[in-house]
Design a protein around this motif. Structure first.
Motif, mmCIF file in Angstrom:
data_model
loop_
_atom_site.group_PDB
_atom_site.id
_atom_site.type_symbol
_atom_site.label_atom_id
_atom_site.label_comp_id
_atom_site.label_asym_id
_atom_site.label_seq_id
_atom_site.Cartn_x
_atom_site.Cartn_y
_atom_site.Cartn_z
ATOM 1 N N UNK A 110 15.950 15.581 -28.829
ATOM 2 C CA UNK A 110 14.849 15.644 -27.869
ATOM 3 C C UNK A 110 15.289 14.909 -26.605
ATOM 4 N N UNK A 111 15.073 15.552 -25.473
ATOM 5 C CA UNK A 111 15.297 14.921 -24.180
ATOM 6 C C UNK A 111 13.999 14.950 -23.403
ATOM 7 N N UNK A 112 13.637 13.827 -22.794
ATOM 8 C CA UNK A 112 12.431 13.748 -21.970
ATOM 9 C C UNK A 112 12.870 13.321 -20.570
ATOM 10 N N UNK A 113 12.294 13.960 -19.557
ATOM 11 C CA UNK A 113 12.656 13.579 -18.195
ATOM 12 C C UNK A 113 11.432 13.397 -17.316
ATOM 13 N N UNK A 114 11.637 12.609 -16.248
ATOM 14 C CA UNK A 114 10.619 12.418 -15.218
ATOM 15 C C UNK A 114 11.293 12.508 -13.853
ATOM 16 N N UNK A 115 10.651 13.201 -12.935
ATOM 17 C CA UNK A 115 11.081 13.192 -11.544
ATOM 18 C C UNK A 115 9.838 13.336 -10.685
ATOM 19 N N UNK A 116 9.829 12.698 -9.530
ATOM 20 C CA UNK A 116 8.637 12.777 -8.699
ATOM 21 C C UNK A 116 8.668 11.817 -7.538
ATOM 22 N N UNK A 117 7.505 11.685 -6.901
ATOM 23 C CA UNK A 117 7.359 10.848 -5.715
ATOM 24 C C UNK A 117 6.256 9.828 -5.979
ATOM 25 N N UNK A 118 6.655 8.563 -6.116
ATOM 26 C CA UNK A 118 5.690 7.505 -6.390
ATOM 27 C C UNK A 118 5.166 6.840 -5.121
ATOM 28 N N UNK A 119 5.787 7.122 -3.994
ATOM 29 C CA UNK A 119 5.326 6.568 -2.733
ATOM 30 C C UNK A 119 5.963 5.241 -2.408
ATOM 31 N N UNK A 120 5.605 4.642 -1.331
ATOM 32 C CA UNK A 120 4.394 4.912 -0.570
ATOM 33 C C UNK A 120 4.479 6.129 0.355
ATOM 34 N N UNK A 121 5.675 6.596 0.669
ATOM 35 C CA UNK A 121 5.821 7.769 1.533
ATOM 36 C C UNK A 121 6.574 8.853 0.780
ATOM 37 N N UNK A 122 6.529 10.067 1.315
ATOM 38 C CA UNK A 122 7.249 11.185 0.719
ATOM 39 C C UNK A 122 8.427 11.553 1.604
ATOM 40 N N UNK A 123 9.635 11.553 1.048
ATOM 41 C CA UNK A 123 10.807 11.877 1.862
ATOM 42 C C UNK A 123 10.934 13.365 2.189
ATOM 43 N N UNK A 124 10.242 14.218 1.451
ATOM 44 C CA UNK A 124 10.440 15.662 1.673
ATOM 45 C C UNK A 124 9.152 16.434 1.936
ATOM 46 N N UNK A 125 8.067 15.723 2.196
ATOM 47 C CA UNK A 125 6.827 16.390 2.569
ATOM 48 C C UNK A 125 5.922 16.770 1.414
ATOM 49 N N UNK A 126 6.377 16.637 0.167
ATOM 50 C CA UNK A 126 5.495 16.879 -0.967
ATOM 51 C C UNK A 126 4.503 15.719 -1.065
ATOM 52 N N UNK A 127 3.341 15.971 -1.626
ATOM 53 C CA UNK A 127 2.365 14.882 -1.718
ATOM 54 C C UNK A 127 2.864 13.728 -2.584
ATOM 55 N N UNK A 128 2.580 12.507 -2.138
ATOM 56 C CA UNK A 128 2.828 11.344 -2.980
ATOM 57 C C UNK A 128 2.018 11.548 -4.257
ATOM 58 N N UNK A 129 2.621 11.278 -5.389
ATOM 59 C CA UNK A 129 1.967 11.495 -6.683
ATOM 60 C C UNK A 129 2.445 12.761 -7.370
ATOM 61 N N UNK A 130 3.255 13.586 -6.669
ATOM 62 C CA UNK A 130 3.818 14.783 -7.293
ATOM 63 C C UNK A 130 4.814 14.350 -8.356
ATOM 64 N N UNK A 131 4.603 14.817 -9.575
ATOM 65 C CA UNK A 131 5.447 14.429 -10.706
ATOM 66 C C UNK A 131 5.694 15.656 -11.577
ATOM 67 N N UNK A 132 6.942 15.792 -12.020
ATOM 68 C CA UNK A 132 7.304 16.824 -12.987
ATOM 69 C C UNK A 132 7.925 16.117 -14.186
ATOM 70 N N UNK A 133 7.450 16.450 -15.370
ATOM 71 C CA UNK A 133 8.015 15.916 -16.610
ATOM 72 C C UNK A 133 8.470 17.097 -17.461
ATOM 73 N N UNK A 134 9.493 16.860 -18.260
ATOM 74 C CA UNK A 134 9.991 17.930 -19.119
ATOM 75 C C UNK A 134 10.417 17.363 -20.459
ATOM 76 N N UNK A 135 10.371 18.229 -21.457
ATOM 77 C CA UNK A 135 10.831 17.896 -22.804
ATOM 78 C C UNK A 135 11.709 19.043 -23.278
ATOM 79 N N UNK A 136 12.913 18.695 -23.695
ATOM 80 C CA UNK A 136 13.859 19.672 -24.230
ATOM 81 C C UNK A 136 14.074 19.391 -25.710
ATOM 82 N N UNK A 137 13.937 20.424 -26.528
ATOM 83 C CA UNK A 137 14.191 20.335 -27.967
ATOM 84 C C UNK A 137 15.110 21.498 -28.340
ATOM 85 N N UNK A 138 15.572 21.544 -29.583
ATOM 86 C CA UNK A 138 16.361 22.704 -29.991
ATOM 87 C C UNK A 138 15.564 24.014 -29.929
ATOM 88 N N UNK A 139 14.243 23.906 -29.868
ATOM 89 C CA UNK A 139 13.389 25.091 -29.883
ATOM 90 C C UNK A 139 13.076 25.632 -28.499
#
Length: 172
Positions: A110-139
């Motif tokens: 199992x692999x778990x990941x987090x990527x996003x923008x915690x702020x206080x500013x956004x370097x690429x124009x996406x809203x502060x608070x934008x977060x993507x999480x993922x989970x990878x399993x053999x399935x």
């Protein structure tokens, strides 16, 4: 939910991390974390639980985009086109950590990941608070995208809880 409840080590986060470890134990699956905005908080939430060493292999804090590319094998073209805060980046980080933490011929299951923008500013124009999480399993690989409210600390805590929740759901 209060910040204390959702913070790593908080009651909700600890309960979800405990449930994740129960589900890993039932399958006898190992786990690893690949973190950006959470900076190790996800791994910390898991290893706070007694007995986690049976299932937790380790983690990578890939705060720098170059580390995502070189260590976790996130596609350079994806990073160039969309930046580091993208659902497919989270997906590739979760799959990449399984390979990085391979022992012999056995990937972490199992692999778990987090990527996003915690702020206080956004370097690429996406809203502060934008977060993507993922989970990878053999399935499969599952990704969840969120826009969290709050300050930097609250956003990071919510990202940890979201990643743990997704992992628990994927191991149901």
């Amino acid at each position: 939910m209060t910040e204390q409840e959702s913070a790593p080590g908080g009651t909700v986060t600890s309960a979800v991390a405990q449930e994740l470890l129960r589900r890993l134990a039932a399958r006898r699956w190992s786990i690893g974390t690949a973190e950006s905005l959470t900076g190790g908080l996800l791994a910390s939430a898991i290893v706070e639980i007694p007995g986690s060493s049976q299932w937790m292999r380790g983690g990578v804090v890939a705060y720098d985009t170059a580390v995502k590319r070189t260590v976790l094998a996130v596609d350079a073209a994806l990073l160039e086109e969309h930046g580091a805060v993208h659902p497919d980046v989270a997906r590739q980080m979760a799959s990449g950590i399984r390979r990085v933490l391979a022992l012999g011929d056995e990937e972490a299951l199992v692999g778990i990941s987090t990527t996003g923008i915690a702020g206080p500013a956004s370097p690429d124009g996406q809203p502060v608070g934008t977060v993507h999480v993922a989970v990878s399993t053999p399935e499969r690989v599952a990704v969840a995208s969120h826009v969290f409210d709050g300050d930097r600390t609250a956003i990071r805590a919510q990202a940890v809880l979201a990643a743990l929740d997704l992992a628990v759901a994927e191991l149901a």
